[in-house]
Motif scaffolding. Structure first.
Motif, PDB file in Angstrom:
ATOM      1  N   PRO A  36       0.808  -1.233   0.000  1.00  0.00           N
ATOM      2  CA  PRO A  36       0.000   0.000   0.000  1.00  0.00           C
ATOM      3  C   PRO A  36       0.840   1.282   0.000  1.00  0.00           C
ATOM      4  CG  PRO A  36      -0.934  -1.592   1.518  1.00  0.00           C
ATOM      5  CD  PRO A  36       0.396  -2.144   1.085  1.00  0.00           C
ATOM      6  N   GLN A  37       2.027   1.236   0.630  1.00  0.00           N
ATOM      7  CA  GLN A  37       2.906   2.411   0.584  1.00  0.00           C
ATOM      8  C   GLN A  37       3.291   2.730  -0.858  1.00  0.00           C
ATOM      9  OE1 GLN A  37       6.362   2.326   3.151  1.00  0.00           O
ATOM     10  NE2 GLN A  37       5.277   1.278   4.778  1.00  0.00           N
ATOM     11  N   ILE A  38       3.655   1.683  -1.607  1.00  0.00           N
ATOM     12  CA  ILE A  38       4.026   1.884  -3.003  1.00  0.00           C
ATOM     13  C   ILE A  38       2.828   2.368  -3.808  1.00  0.00           C
ATOM     14  CG2 ILE A  38       4.765   0.710  -5.108  1.00  0.00           C
ATOM     15  CD1 ILE A  38       6.560  -1.006  -3.475  1.00  0.00           C
ATOM     16  N   THR A  39       1.663   1.792  -3.541  1.00  0.00           N
ATOM     17  CA  THR A  39       0.449   2.198  -4.255  1.00  0.00           C
ATOM     18  C   THR A  39       0.182   3.683  -4.068  1.00  0.00           C
ATOM     19  OG1 THR A  39      -0.503  -0.012  -3.978  1.00  0.00           O
ATOM     20  CG2 THR A  39      -2.020   1.777  -4.529  1.00  0.00           C
ATOM     21  N   SER A  40       0.335   4.161  -2.834  1.00  0.00           N
ATOM     22  CA  SER A  40       0.104   5.575  -2.549  1.00  0.00           C
ATOM     23  C   SER A  40       1.139   6.452  -3.252  1.00  0.00           C
ATOM     24  CB  SER A  40       0.161   5.814  -1.040  1.00  0.00           C
ATOM     25  OG  SER A  40       0.034   7.184  -0.740  1.00  0.00           O
ATOM     26  N   SER A  41       2.407   6.052  -3.171  1.00  0.00           N
ATOM     27  CA  SER A  41       3.461   6.843  -3.817  1.00  0.00           C
ATOM     28  C   SER A  41       3.299   6.832  -5.327  1.00  0.00           C
ATOM     29  CB  SER A  41       4.838   6.283  -3.439  1.00  0.00           C
ATOM     30  OG  SER A  41       5.079   6.412  -2.060  1.00  0.00           O
ATOM     31  N   PHE A  42       2.884   5.689  -5.868  1.00  0.00           N
ATOM     32  CA  PHE A  42       2.702   5.608  -7.309  1.00  0.00           C
ATOM     33  C   PHE A  42       1.528   6.469  -7.759  1.00  0.00           C
ATOM     34  CE2 PHE A  42       1.117   3.510 -11.190  1.00  0.00           C
ATOM     35  CZ  PHE A  42       2.254   3.664 -11.974  1.00  0.00           C
ATOM     36  N   HIS A  43       0.490   6.552  -6.936  1.00  0.00           N
ATOM     37  CA  HIS A  43      -0.639   7.429  -7.251  1.00  0.00           C
ATOM     38  C   HIS A  43      -0.165   8.876  -7.357  1.00  0.00           C
ATOM     39  CE1 HIS A  43      -4.196   9.932  -6.425  1.00  0.00           C
ATOM     40  NE2 HIS A  43      -4.873   8.983  -7.033  1.00  0.00           N
ATOM     41  N   ASP A  44       0.733   9.276  -6.461  1.00  0.00           N
ATOM     42  CA  ASP A  44       1.293  10.626  -6.527  1.00  0.00           C
ATOM     43  C   ASP A  44       2.077  10.824  -7.828  1.00  0.00           C
ATOM     44  OD1 ASP A  44       0.222  11.133  -4.044  1.00  0.00           O
ATOM     45  OD2 ASP A  44       2.084  10.708  -2.959  1.00  0.00           O
ATOM     46  N   MET A  45       2.801   9.774  -8.259  1.00  0.00           N
ATOM     47  CA  MET A  45       3.542   9.863  -9.511  1.00  0.00           C
ATOM     48  C   MET A  45       2.589   9.981 -10.699  1.00  0.00           C
ATOM     49  SD  MET A  45       6.585   7.056  -8.947  1.00  0.00           S
ATOM     50  CE  MET A  45       7.145   7.244 -10.637  1.00  0.00           C
ATOM     51  N   LEU A  46       1.453   9.306 -10.614  1.00  0.00           N
ATOM     52  CA  LEU A  46       0.468   9.412 -11.685  1.00  0.00           C
ATOM     53  C   LEU A  46       0.009  10.856 -11.851  1.00  0.00           C
ATOM     54  CD1 LEU A  46      -1.846   6.297 -11.118  1.00  0.00           C
ATOM     55  CD2 LEU A  46      -0.330   6.686 -13.053  1.00  0.00           C
ATOM     56  N   MET A  47      -0.192  11.530 -10.748  1.00  0.00           N
ATOM     57  CA  MET A  47      -0.653  12.905 -10.804  1.00  0.00           C
ATOM     58  C   MET A  47       0.447  13.846 -11.298  1.00  0.00           C
ATOM     59  SD  MET A  47      -3.732  12.459  -9.876  1.00  0.00           S
ATOM     60  CE  MET A  47      -4.271  14.157  -9.719  1.00  0.00           C
ATOM     61  N   ALA A  48       1.697  13.592 -10.912  1.00  0.00           N
ATOM     62  CA  ALA A  48       2.804  14.486 -11.265  1.00  0.00           C
ATOM     63  C   ALA A  48       3.320  14.243 -12.673  1.00  0.00           C
ATOM     64  CB  ALA A  48       3.951  14.324 -10.265  1.00  0.00           C
ATOM     65  N   GLY A  49       3.084  13.041 -13.220  1.00  0.00           N
ATOM     66  CA  GLY A  49       3.546  12.726 -14.562  1.00  0.00           C
ATOM     67  C   GLY A  49       4.757  11.819 -14.568  1.00  0.00           C
ATOM     68  N   ARG A  50       4.998  11.228 -15.736  1.00  0.00           N
ATOM     69  CA  ARG A  50       6.146  10.346 -15.929  1.00  0.00           C
ATOM     70  C   ARG A  50       7.373  11.170 -16.293  1.00  0.00           C
ATOM     71  NH1 ARG A  50       7.356   5.101 -17.200  1.00  0.00           N
ATOM     72  NH2 ARG A  50       5.171   4.467 -17.131  1.00  0.00           N
ATOM     73  N   VAL A  51       8.497  10.824 -15.717  1.00  0.00           N
ATOM     74  CA  VAL A  51       9.744  11.537 -15.978  1.00  0.00           C
ATOM     75  C   VAL A  51      10.533  10.796 -17.050  1.00  0.00           C
ATOM     76  CG1 VAL A  51      11.913  12.362 -15.007  1.00  0.00           C
ATOM     77  CG2 VAL A  51       9.834  12.427 -13.629  1.00  0.00           C
TER      78      VAL A  51
END
Length: 296
Positions: free
Chosen positions: A176-191
Motif C-alpha cells: 500500500p505504501q508503493i500504491t500511494s506513492s505511485f498514485h502521486d507519480m500518476l498525478m505528477a507525470g512520468r519523468v
C-alpha cells in the motif's frame, strides 16, 4: 448588472465544462499498476548472478517479494531472465555493480524496482528472519517506500522459511505504501530523459536556422518541448551546437485518451515525426525511459 452577472456565470460554466472534457481525470481512467522488478541488495564487487545462484536465502527473498507483488495484481519482471538476456547481448563487467544495475533497470522496462536485503538473527531464543525492502522510481532513483519486517522466532536452521515468513509479514503494509506513492507519480507525470545528437555527416547543427522560420533548430525543438510536455515541464541540462541534453521532462503517466501507460517510445515517435515534418531525417533509440534522437 444582473444581466452581466448571468453572462459571466454562463461563460464560467462553459469554461469549466470544456476543462472537464479536455483535462484527463485520474479517477475516470482504467486502473493501472506499475511494473515491478525485485533485485537483491548488493555491495560493490558482489555479483548478482552468484547471489541468486549460490545464496538460497537471497533467492528466496527475491522470489517471495516478486510473487507477493504478482499476487497483488502487479506486473513483475524476472531479474534472472534479464541478467541472462544482458549476458547474451553484450560483454559486461559483472564486478561493476553500478553499471550492471543501471543497464538491467533500463532494459527491464520496469516502472519501479524493489531492493531486498534478507537478515538472519540467531539467539538462544531461536532464529528470526528479517527483510528490508526499499522501492525506487526506476528513472530518477527516488525512494518511494521502505519497510522492514521480521518473522517470529523459531528453533530452526531453515532460514529460507524465515525469510519467506518475513516477506508475508511485511508485504501487506509495504505494497500500500508503493500504491500511494505511485498514485502521486500518476498525478505528477512520468519523468523521461532526452538526448539529441547529430550524425557526423550532416551539414547543419542545432544552431542552424530552420527553413521558413526565424528560429534556430535548437529553439524550435525547445518550443516543441514546451508545448508537448506535461504543463511545459522540462529541464535543459546542457546544449551545444551538436548536442542537446534534457535530463528531465514530464509527460502524462497515462495516455490522456486511452488511459494506457504513456511509454517513452510514444514521446520519441512524436518527436521524430515532428522533426521529419520539418525536413530532418533522424533515428530514435529508447532505453527504458531514456530517449536518444540522432539527426542524420
Amino acid at each position: 448588472m444582473r444581466k452581466y452577472t448571468l453572462l459571466l456565470l454562463f461563460f464560467y460554466s462553459c469554461t469549466q465544462l470544456v476543462m472537464a472534457q479536455t483535462e484527463p481525470r485520474l479517477d475516470s481512467m482504467p486502473g493501472y499498476q506499475p511494473t515491478i522488478m525485485v533485485i537483491p541488495f548488493a555491495k560493490q564487487g558482489e555479483d548478482w548472478r552468484q547471489q541468486l545462484e549460490q545464496d538460497k536465502v537471497m533467492l528466496t527473498a527475491v522470489t517471495a517479494v516478486r510473487e507477493g507483488f504478482a499476487a497483488a495484481g502487479y506486473s513483475t519482471v524476472d531479474l534472472r531472465a534479464r541478467l541472462r538476456q544482458l549476458a547474451n547481448d553484450q560483454t559486461i563487467e559483472w564486478g561493476n555493480l553500478t553499471s550492471v544495475k543501471q543497464e538491467v533497470i533500463e532494459l527491464s522496462g520496469a516502472d519501479i524496482y524493489v531492493e531486498v536485503e534478507p537478515i538472519i538473527n540467531e539467539s538462544y531464543n531461536g532464529s528470526t528472519g528479517g527483510l528490508i525492502m526499499t522501492a525506487y522510481d526506476a528513472v530518477s532513483g527516488v525512494s518511494l517506500a521502505n519497510h522492514t519486517s521480521h518473522s517470529p522466532s523459531f528453533y530452526t536452521k531453515q532460514y529460507e522459511r524465515l525469510v519467506q515468513r518475513a516477506a508475508e509479514e511485511g508485504l501487506p503494509e509495504f505494497i500500500p505504501q508503493i500504491t500511494s506513492s505511485f498514485h502521486d507519480m500518476l498525478m505528477a507525470g512520468r519523468v523521461l530523459a532526452l538526448n539529441i545528437t547529430l550524425s557526423p555527416s550532416v551539414s547543419y547543427d542545432l544552431d542552424s536556422p530552420v527553413t521558413g522560420s526565424d528560429l534556430l533548430l535548437a529553439e524550435v525543438i525547445a518550443n516543441w518541448l514546451g508545448e508537448n510536455t506535461l504543463r511545459g515541464q522540462y529541464h535543459l541540462q546542457g546544449m551545444t551546437a551538436t548536442k542537446m541534453i534534457v535530463d528531465q521532462l514530464r509527460v502524462p503517466y497515462l495516455h490522456p485518451t486511452n488511459g494506457q501507460p504513456y511509454r517513452a517510445y510514444r514521446f520519441a515517435v512524436k518527436l521524430r515525426n515532428f522533426l521529419r515534418e520539418l525536413g530532418y531525417d533522424c533515428e530514435r533509440d529508447v532505453q527504458g525511459n531514456k530517449i536518444f534522437i540522432t539527426l542524420n
